[in-house]
Write a protein that holds these residues in place. Structure first.
Motif, PDB file in Angstrom:
ATOM      1  N   PHE A  21      26.968  18.810  37.108  1.00 12.23           N
ATOM      2  CA  PHE A  21      25.840  19.331  36.346  1.00 12.23           C
ATOM      3  C   PHE A  21      24.788  18.245  36.128  1.00 12.23           C
ATOM      4  CE2 PHE A  21      29.109  17.921  33.355  1.00 12.23           C
ATOM      5  CZ  PHE A  21      28.410  17.021  32.562  1.00 12.23           C
ATOM      6  N   ILE A  22      23.606  18.691  35.703  1.00 11.87           N
ATOM      7  CA  ILE A  22      22.513  17.822  35.262  1.00 11.87           C
ATOM      8  C   ILE A  22      22.533  17.800  33.732  1.00 11.87           C
ATOM      9  CG2 ILE A  22      20.013  17.508  35.195  1.00 11.87           C
ATOM     10  CD1 ILE A  22      21.071  17.170  37.980  1.00 11.87           C
ATOM     11  N   TYR A  23      22.542  16.603  33.154  1.00 12.17           N
ATOM     12  CA  TYR A  23      22.460  16.482  31.699  1.00 12.17           C
ATOM     13  C   TYR A  23      20.988  16.457  31.305  1.00 12.17           C
ATOM     14  CZ  TYR A  23      22.569  14.410  27.029  1.00 12.17           C
ATOM     15  OH  TYR A  23      22.380  14.165  25.683  1.00 12.17           O
ATOM     16  N   LEU A  24      20.568  17.443  30.520  1.00 11.73           N
ATOM     17  CA  LEU A  24      19.165  17.558  30.132  1.00 11.73           C
ATOM     18  C   LEU A  24      18.867  16.892  28.797  1.00 11.73           C
ATOM     19  CD1 LEU A  24      18.544  21.276  31.193  1.00 11.73           C
ATOM     20  CD2 LEU A  24      17.859  19.196  32.405  1.00 11.73           C
ATOM     21  N   ALA A  42      24.203  23.527  35.388  1.00  9.25           N
ATOM     22  CA  ALA A  42      25.195  23.505  36.467  1.00  9.25           C
ATOM     23  C   ALA A  42      24.509  23.379  37.821  1.00  9.25           C
ATOM     24  CB  ALA A  42      26.050  24.770  36.423  1.00  9.25           C
ATOM     25  N   LEU A  43      24.979  22.431  38.643  1.00 12.26           N
ATOM     26  CA  LEU A  43      24.392  22.242  39.974  1.00 12.26           C
ATOM     27  C   LEU A  43      24.519  23.493  40.833  1.00 12.26           C
ATOM     28  CD1 LEU A  43      25.324  18.593  41.066  1.00 12.26           C
ATOM     29  CD2 LEU A  43      23.060  19.517  40.621  1.00 12.26           C
ATOM     30  N   LYS A  44      25.620  24.184  40.733  1.00 14.93           N
ATOM     31  CA  LYS A  44      25.842  25.354  41.583  1.00 14.93           C
ATOM     32  C   LYS A  44      24.893  26.510  41.246  1.00 14.93           C
ATOM     33  CE  LYS A  44      29.419  27.947  41.170  1.00 14.93           C
ATOM     34  NZ  LYS A  44      30.826  28.416  41.145  1.00 14.93           N
ATOM     35  N   MET A  45      24.245  26.433  40.071  1.00 10.91           N
ATOM     36  CA  MET A  45      23.306  27.484  39.682  1.00 10.91           C
ATOM     37  C   MET A  45      21.852  27.108  39.958  1.00 10.91           C
ATOM     38  SD  MET A  45      24.729  30.233  38.546  1.00 10.91           S
ATOM     39  CE  MET A  45      26.052  30.077  39.752  1.00 10.91           C
TER      40      MET A  45
END
Length: 510
Positions: A21-24, A42-45
Motif C-alpha cells: 500500500f501507499i501510506y498517505l 492499496a496498490l492493487k486498487m
C-alpha cells in the motif's frame, strides 16, 4: 476519548489493506492529528483510477509527488505531467527543516530524505527527450481536437485516415497530412475516393489546411514525426525502483489544448498496445493527468466518449489513471463515476459558483459520523485533504480528513546544471534526440505524381513525332500511298494507250 477510540477503530478497519500500500497520512479529528488512524491506499486498487482535487495552493502537486515517490519505491513506474517544471527535484533528496521534522513526528513517521530515478521528456525537445507521435497513431478525433475542427471537418479527417490505411500510406507528420489532403482534392484524387469514401469539398479541405499551417507556425509541429515514442520506455525500472517519467511542458503552457490531447493520445496507445492482464497485486504503470480540466473544456461528444472508453477499459491493462484538477465538477460524471480513489484538498467558496461547486462536491461523499463534509472542505489547511479510497476488496472506505505525509525528495526544480546533466546522461534522450525521415505518404504521393507526369509527357510525344522531312507518321503514310497509287496509275494508262494504238494500226493494215 471514546469518540477518538471509535474513530481509530473505524479508520484502521477501512484503511488497513492486506497487501502492499501507499501510506498517505493520519486522520484528523477535531483539528488533532491521530497518528494511530493511518490512511493507506492499496496498490492493487490503484488501477481503479483516482482524483486529486483542490484549490490553488492547497498542496495537490505535493500529494502527486508523495504518491509517485512511494510507487517508485514499490517498483511501479510513474508518468507525470510537469506543468511548471518544478517536479524535476524528485531526482534529488529533500533537505530537512524544523517544519518537516515536526510534521514527521506528529505522524509518527520521521522525515528521511530520498531521491528517485527520473526521466525527463519534452514536446519541443528543449527540456528533455523529445516526445513524438505519428499522425496516423494520433488519430482523427484527437487531431481534430488539437486543430479545433468541427464535427464535419473531423469527419473528413476520418476519411483521410481510412484512405491512408487502405492504401498503406504512412501518415507520419503534418507534411504527409497536407500532401494527402491536397491530392484527394485534385480531380484525379477526388474521382478516386468519391465512390468508396465520399467527396471532400474544397472549402472544408481549405479550412483544415489553414489550421494545419497555423499549428506549424506555432513551432510545435515536431511532435508529429519519428522516432515516435515507444510506450515500453515508460515502464523502466532502475535498482529496484520504478522510473518517474516527467513530461515538462513549462515552455508550452500557453497551448493547453495541445499537451492535454497529447497525454490522451499516450493513454490511447497504452490502451491499444498493452495486453490484457486483469487485476494485479500492483499496477504496471500509474499515469498522473495534471490540469485535467483542460482536457474536458469544450470537448466534443466524440472526444468525451473516447476519454470515457479509455478510462473504463485501460484498468484491465494494469494501468491506473489519476486526474488532478481544482474541483471534482471539472470532470464529467461519466468519467468521475469511474474514479474510485478520491483525495480532495481544500475548496474555497469566494463566489456563488464556488459555493455551488462545494455543494456538489460534498454530495459526492458518503455520510460520515465524524465530519460535516462541506464545512470540513473549507477548513482544511495546506497539506490536508478529505479522502475516501477503495479497500482491497473494492469497497469505498470511511471518509477521513487526513494530514498528509510530506514528500521526501526536493520539493522544487533541479538547478540548471543538474537538469542539463540529467538529460545528457540519459539513454532515452540519445535514442530520441535526432528526428528521422523515413519513406512516408508524402514521398509515395510525390513519386506517383512524378510517374504520372512522365507517362503523360510520353503520351504527348507519340502523336507529335516527326519523320526526317518533318512529317508525322500518319502524314508520311498518306503521302507514300498517294505516290504509289500515282505511279501505278500512270503505268496502267500507258499500257492501255499502247494497246489501243496497236489495235487501230492493225485494223488499217487489213
Amino acid at each position: 476519548m471514546a469518540d477518538q477510540e471509535q474513530f481509530v477503530s473505524k479508520i484502521t478497519a477501512s484503511y488497513q489493506p492486506k497487501g502492499d500500500f501507499i501510506y498517505l497520512g493520519a486522520g484528523l479529528l477535531n483539528g488533532e492529528i491521530i497518528a494511530k488512524a493511518e490512511v493507506n491506499l492499496a496498490l492493487k486498487m490503484m488501477n481503479r483510477h483516482g482524483l486529486i482535487a483542490g484549490a490553488t495552493g492547497t498542496g495537490k502537486t505535493r500529494t502527486l509527488q508523495l504518491i509517485a515517490e512511494q510507487l517508485s519505491d514499490a517498483n511501479v513506474p510513474v508518468f507525470m505531467l510537469d506543468v511548471k517544471g518544478d517536479l524535476s527535484g524528485l531526482h534529488e533528496p529533500g533537505k530537512t527543516n524544523p517544519a518537516l521534522e515536526e510534521r514527521g513526528q506528529a505522524l509518527g513517521r520521521p522525515f528521511v530524505p530520498a531521491g528517485f530515478p527520473v526521466e525527463l521528456y519534452s514536446l519541443t525537445g528543449k527540456l528533455g527527450a523529445p516526445m513524438r507521435v505519428k499522425v496516423i497513431d494520433f488519430g482523427p478525433i484527437l487531431l481534430g481536437r488539437v486543430l479545433d475542427l468541427n464535427d464535419t471537418q473531423t469527419g473528413v479527417l476520418s476519411v483521410l485516415f481510412k484512405y491512408a490505411e487502405d492504401k498503406s500510406l504512412a501518415v507520419i507528420d503534418l507534411a504527409d497530412l497536407k500532401k494527402l489532403l491536397n491530392y484527394l482534392t485534385t480531380e484525379e484524387g477526388a474521382n478516386e475516393i468519391k465512390e468508396s469514401y465520399g467527396k471532400i469539398s474544397s472549402s472544408t479541405s481549405t479550412t483544415i489546411l489553414r489550421k494545419v499551417v497555423a499549428l506549424e507556425q506555432q513551432g510545435i509541429a515536431q511532435i508529429f514525426g519519428e522516432p515516435a515514442l515507444d510506450i515500453n520506455d515508460l515502464f523502466q525500472r532502475v535498482d529496484g525502483k520504478g522510473v518517474i517519467s516527467l513530461l515538462n511542458i513549462s515552455d508550452i503552457q500557453s497551448q493547453p489544448l495541445l499537451f492535454s490531447t497529447f497525454l490522451l493520445s499516450l493513454l490511447s496507445q497504452l490502451f491499444t498496445n498493452l495486453p490484457e492482464v486483469g487485476d494485479l497485486d500492483k499496477p504496471k504503470l500509474i499515469f498522473f493527468f495534471d490540469e485535467a480540466h483542460l482536457l474536458f473544456n469544450g470537448a466534443s461528444k466524440a472526444f468525451l466518449n473516447k476519454i470515457e472508453q479509455i478510462v473504463r477499459l485501460i484498468r484491465s491493462k494494469g494501468v491506473g489513471v489519476f486526474f488532478c484538477t481544482q474541483a471534482a465538477t471539472d470532470v464529467p460524471d461519466t468519467v468521475l463515476g469511474q474514479l474510485g480513489n478520491r483525495i480532495q484538498h481544500a475548496l474555497r467558496a469566494f463566489t456563488p459558483n464556488d459555493a455551488e461547486a462545494l455543494r456538489k462536491t460534498a454530495k459526492t461523499y458518503p455520510h460520515s459520523d465524524f465530519y460535516e463534509i462541506d464545512k470540513t472542505l473549507t477548513s482544511l489547511g495546506t497539506g490536508q485533504a478529505v479522502i475516501t479510497v477503495l479497500n482491497d476488496k473494492g469497497i469505498p472506505t470511511e471518509v477521513v480528513a487526513t494530514h498528509l505525509i510530506p514528500p521526501r525528495a526536493n520539493m522544487g526544480p533541479l538547478d540548471k546544471a543538474s537538469y542539463d546533466a540529467l538529460i545528457q546522461q540519459s539513454e532515452i534522450f540519445a535514442k530520441y534526440k535526432n528526428p528521422i525521415n523515413s519513406r512516408s505518404a508524402a514521398d509515395i504521393l510525390e513519386e506517383q505524381n512524378a510517374s504520372r507526369q512522365v507517362t503523360e509527357q510520353e503520351q504527348e510525344k507519340k502523336p507529335t513525332q516527326r519523320t526526317s522531312r518533318g512529317d508525322t507518321p500518319m502524314e508520311a503514310m498518306t503521302k507514300t500511298a498517294s505516290r504509289t497509287l500515282g505511279r501505278e496509275g500512270v503505268k496502267f494508262l500507258a499500257k492501255l494507250g499502247t494497246a489501243i494504238i496497236a489495235s487501230l494500226i492493225g485494223r488499217k493494215r487489213k
